[in-house]
Write an enzyme that holds these catalytic residues in place. Structure first.
Site, PDB file in Angstrom:
ATOM      1  N   CYS A 185      79.992  70.166  31.524  1.00 45.55           N
ATOM      2  CA  CYS A 185      79.196  69.521  32.581  1.00 45.55           C
ATOM      3  C   CYS A 185      77.765  69.232  32.146  1.00 45.55           C
ATOM      4  O   CYS A 185      77.115  68.355  32.704  1.00 45.55           O
ATOM      5  CB  CYS A 185      79.210  70.373  33.847  1.00 45.55           C
ATOM      6  SG  CYS A 185      80.859  70.499  34.534  1.00 45.55           S
ATOM      7  N   HIS A 230      73.884  67.069  38.337  1.00 48.99           N
ATOM      8  CA  HIS A 230      75.301  66.973  37.976  1.00 48.99           C
ATOM      9  C   HIS A 230      76.105  67.188  39.248  1.00 48.99           C
ATOM     10  O   HIS A 230      75.831  68.118  40.018  1.00 48.99           O
ATOM     11  CB  HIS A 230      75.640  68.022  36.919  1.00 48.99           C
ATOM     12  CG  HIS A 230      77.098  68.330  36.853  1.00 48.99           C
ATOM     13  ND1 HIS A 230      78.042  67.351  36.653  1.00 48.99           N
ATOM     14  CD2 HIS A 230      77.783  69.487  37.001  1.00 48.99           C
ATOM     15  CE1 HIS A 230      79.241  67.909  36.673  1.00 48.99           C
ATOM     16  NE2 HIS A 230      79.120  69.203  36.887  1.00 48.99           N
ATOM     17  N   ASN A 240      84.014  65.767  40.832  1.00 47.32           N
ATOM     18  CA  ASN A 240      83.195  66.206  39.696  1.00 47.32           C
ATOM     19  C   ASN A 240      83.766  65.560  38.438  1.00 47.32           C
ATOM     20  O   ASN A 240      84.888  65.877  38.037  1.00 47.32           O
ATOM     21  CB  ASN A 240      83.252  67.740  39.638  1.00 47.32           C
ATOM     22  CG  ASN A 240      82.501  68.337  38.460  1.00 47.32           C
ATOM     23  OD1 ASN A 240      82.198  67.649  37.488  1.00 47.32           O
ATOM     24  ND2 ASN A 240      82.218  69.619  38.544  1.00 47.32           N
TER      25      ASN A 240
HETATM   26  C1  LIG Z   1      85.737  76.417  43.842  1.00 47.77           C
HETATM   27  C2  LIG Z   1      85.061  76.604  45.193  1.00 47.77           C
HETATM   28  C3  LIG Z   1      85.019  75.306  45.950  1.00 47.77           C
HETATM   29  C4  LIG Z   1      85.876  77.613  45.968  1.00 47.77           C
HETATM   30  O1  LIG Z   1      85.254  77.863  47.207  1.00 47.77           O
HETATM   31  P1  LIG Z   1      85.050  79.372  47.688  1.00 47.77           P
HETATM   32  O2  LIG Z   1      84.463  79.288  49.025  1.00 47.77           O
HETATM   33  O3  LIG Z   1      84.273  80.075  46.637  1.00 47.77           O
HETATM   34  O4  LIG Z   1      86.524  79.863  47.793  1.00 47.77           O
HETATM   35  P2  LIG Z   1      87.282  81.029  47.029  1.00 47.77           P
HETATM   36  O5  LIG Z   1      87.500  80.689  45.587  1.00 47.77           O
HETATM   37  O6  LIG Z   1      86.594  82.318  47.332  1.00 47.77           O
HETATM   38  O7  LIG Z   1      88.662  80.958  47.772  1.00 47.77           O
HETATM   39  C5  LIG Z   1      88.760  81.107  49.178  1.00 47.77           C
HETATM   40  C6  LIG Z   1      90.197  80.895  49.594  1.00 47.77           C
HETATM   41  O8  LIG Z   1      90.514  79.493  49.506  1.00 47.77           O
HETATM   42  C7  LIG Z   1      91.720  79.332  48.774  1.00 47.77           C
HETATM   43  N1  LIG Z   1      91.680  78.061  48.061  1.00 47.77           N
HETATM   44  C8  LIG Z   1      91.232  77.817  46.825  1.00 47.77           C
HETATM   45  N2  LIG Z   1      91.345  76.515  46.534  1.00 47.77           N
HETATM   46  C9  LIG Z   1      91.896  75.931  47.636  1.00 47.77           C
HETATM   47  C10 LIG Z   1      92.256  74.596  47.940  1.00 47.77           C
HETATM   48  N3  LIG Z   1      92.062  73.591  47.075  1.00 47.77           N
HETATM   49  N4  LIG Z   1      92.786  74.344  49.151  1.00 47.77           N
HETATM   50  C11 LIG Z   1      92.944  75.321  50.050  1.00 47.77           C
HETATM   51  N5  LIG Z   1      92.641  76.616  49.805  1.00 47.77           N
HETATM   52  C12 LIG Z   1      92.104  76.910  48.611  1.00 47.77           C
HETATM   53  C13 LIG Z   1      91.761  80.516  47.857  1.00 47.77           C
HETATM   54  O9  LIG Z   1      93.070  80.755  47.421  1.00 47.77           O
HETATM   55  C14 LIG Z   1      91.214  81.607  48.732  1.00 47.77           C
HETATM   56  O10 LIG Z   1      92.235  82.048  49.563  1.00 47.77           O
HETATM   57  P3  LIG Z   1      92.352  83.604  49.977  1.00 47.77           P
HETATM   58  O11 LIG Z   1      91.076  83.897  50.700  1.00 47.77           O
HETATM   59  O12 LIG Z   1      93.564  83.627  50.832  1.00 47.77           O
HETATM   60  O13 LIG Z   1      92.474  84.349  48.691  1.00 47.77           O
HETATM   61  C15 LIG Z   1      83.623  77.160  45.044  1.00 47.77           C
HETATM   62  O14 LIG Z   1      83.650  78.481  44.564  1.00 47.77           O
HETATM   63  C16 LIG Z   1      82.804  76.347  44.101  1.00 47.77           C
HETATM   64  O15 LIG Z   1      82.559  75.176  44.328  1.00 47.77           O
HETATM   65  N6  LIG Z   1      82.321  76.943  42.994  1.00 47.77           N
HETATM   66  C17 LIG Z   1      81.592  76.198  42.013  1.00 47.77           C
HETATM   67  C18 LIG Z   1      82.579  75.444  41.196  1.00 47.77           C
HETATM   68  C19 LIG Z   1      81.956  74.396  40.379  1.00 47.77           C
HETATM   69  O16 LIG Z   1      80.934  73.843  40.711  1.00 47.77           O
HETATM   70  N7  LIG Z   1      82.605  74.110  39.266  1.00 47.77           N
HETATM   71  C20 LIG Z   1      82.158  73.106  38.396  1.00 47.77           C
HETATM   72  C21 LIG Z   1      81.104  73.663  37.565  1.00 47.77           C
HETATM   73  S1  LIG Z   1      80.303  72.445  36.737  1.00 47.77           S
END
Ligand SMILES: CC(C)(COP(=O)(O)OP(=O)(O)OC[C@H]1O[C@@H](n2cnc3c(N)ncnc32)[C@H](O)[C@@H]1OP(=O)(O)O)[C@@H](O)C(=O)NCCC(=O)NCCS
Length: 350
Positions: free
Chosen positions: A114, A277, A307
């Site tokens: 990224c 980004h 992204n």
């Molecule tokens: C990935 C991201 C959106 C997940 O959101 P979050 O609020 O942290 O969610 P979690 O990973 O804690 O997961 C919460 C729940 O949603 C579920 N879940 C994950 N992806 C899912 C999806 N696409 N659809 C539905 N549910 C989903 C998980 O399984 C989890 O379920 P559980 O509570 O029953 O275990 C968030 O962490 C994020 O954006 N992080 C930064 C990622 C990023 O920027 N990456 C690129 C870097 S350059």
């Protein structure tokens, strides 16, 4: 004093739109979950066989080159950032050089995920400042749709990423209030495994806290790099601890933006435009709030494209400029954070 300026910019996104609802066909997810957590409404997916990371880069490059008022034959160096190359090796730079019929110029591939475009731009900036090159093509391009786990197992990663390309032509300038003022690059390998794709690779379970990814000890010598086991265990896709990435990103984004501003005697309120980004809309909004920026000082388009990793900054920068949101002499900051972790910023006058 010689600085480097963006003389031309172009972007390319595939025609094929994949909405959040479309993803429900492959995995257990919902439009509501994706919008709420990431801000993404839809993303583009490259044509399955007709488009590659390099072909998308070529389309963006053609526009950037034309807008710079030069031809492909004038380009004297290529810096190509991607994590989804056409081949494991050689890199996309040489494919683009061949297909655009460029001279036997240098072609460098950057692997900084990224932060790839910010790193690539920083390299080009150094070569221009030293007078080594006059027309550098800097590209960020990704075809993520080919390497994601589309089952429910991979949904936390797959829903985030999209395909596309952006490119700029960098040239020297001696004008006042024009060009790159400074670039700032950082890394912290402590968290290398937090956002990573392990296979194929040569790690042989050496890292990753001893977590066994595949049976390398007993694997036939021809299956050390890429094996049936890796495919069967779905170990050929990106892994991400989303919350860990989020936590680090919201600290490092403001830090590296402030670093660039302070270095040049500016404060956040002086910024005409911040192009973060496009990792996650919530991250961008948090950064905006931390820096006390107005809505018109930050550009986001993750809603439409997801992204696109190394391509996200040049695509957003291009779109902001095309929409008239960036004008001559404006103070613009580009900032990125991603896998590695690596992060960085570029402060420039347009
Ligand atoms: C990935 C991201 C959106 C997940 O959101 P979050 O609020 O942290 O969610 P979690 O990973 O804690 O997961 C919460 C729940 O949603 C579920 N879940 C994950 N992806 C899912 C999806 N696409 N659809 C539905 N549910 C989903 C998980 O399984 C989890 O379920 P559980 O509570 O029953 O275990 C968030 O962490 C994020 O954006 N992080 C930064 C990622 C990023 O920027 N990456 C690129 C870097 S350059």
């Amino acid at each position: 004093m010689i600085r480097s300026k963006i003389a031309g910019i172009g972007k390319y996104v595939p025609e094929n739109i994949m909405t959040n609802d479309d993803l429900k066909e492959y995995m257990d997810t919902s439009d509501e979950w994706i919008r709420e957590r990431t801000g993404i409404q839809e993303r583009r997916y490259a044509h399955r066989t007709g488009e590659t990371t390099t072909t998308m880069a070529i389309e963006a490059s053609k526009i950037a080159i034309e807008r710079a008022g030069i031809t492909a034959a004038d380009i004297d160096f290529i810096v190509f950032a991607t994590l989804s190359p056409d081949y494991y090796f050689p890199g996309c730079g040489v494919l683009l050089q061949r297909e655009m019929k460029m001279k036997e110029i240098g072609a460098l591939d950057v692997r900084n995920q990224c932060s790839g475009f910010v790193y690539a731009l920083s390299i080009a900036d150094q070569f221009i400042r030293t007078g080594t090159y006059k027309n550098i093509l800097v590209i960020g391009s990704e075809k993520h749709s080919f390497g994601l786990d589309f089952s429910t197992r991979g949904r936390n990663v797959s829903v985030i990423f999209g395909d596309g390309a952006g490119a700029v032509v960098m040239q020297p300038t001696e004008k006042e209030k024009q060009g790159i003022l400074s670039t700032h690059l950082h890394s912290d390998g402590e968290s290398a495994e937090v956002l990573a794709m392990f296979n194929p690779g040569t790690h042989a379970n050496h890292w990753n806290g001893g977590k066994v990814l595949a049976d390398f000890k007993n694997a036939p010598i021809g299956e050390m790099f890429f094996s049936h086991e890796m495919v069967e265990k779905a170990q050929v896709f990106p892994n991400m601890d989303g919350p860990a990435v989020f936590k680090k990103a919201i600290v490092k984004f403001p830090e590296v933006i402030n670093e660039a501003l302070t270095k040049n005697g500016y404060k956040p309120s002086d910024l005409d435009m911040l192009i973060p980004h496009q990792a996650n809309l919530r991250i961008a909004q948090f950064v905006q709030q931390q820096l006390g920026l107005r809505d018109d000082q930050v550009f986001n388009n993750i809603q439409k494209y997801g992204n696109t990793t190394a391509a996200s900054i040049p695509i957003a920068l291009c779109e902001a400029w095309e929409e008239g949101k960036i004008k001559e002499h404006d103070l613009v900051c580009l900032a990125a954070f991603g896998s590695g972790f690596t992060w960085g910023s570029v402060l420039l006058n347009w």
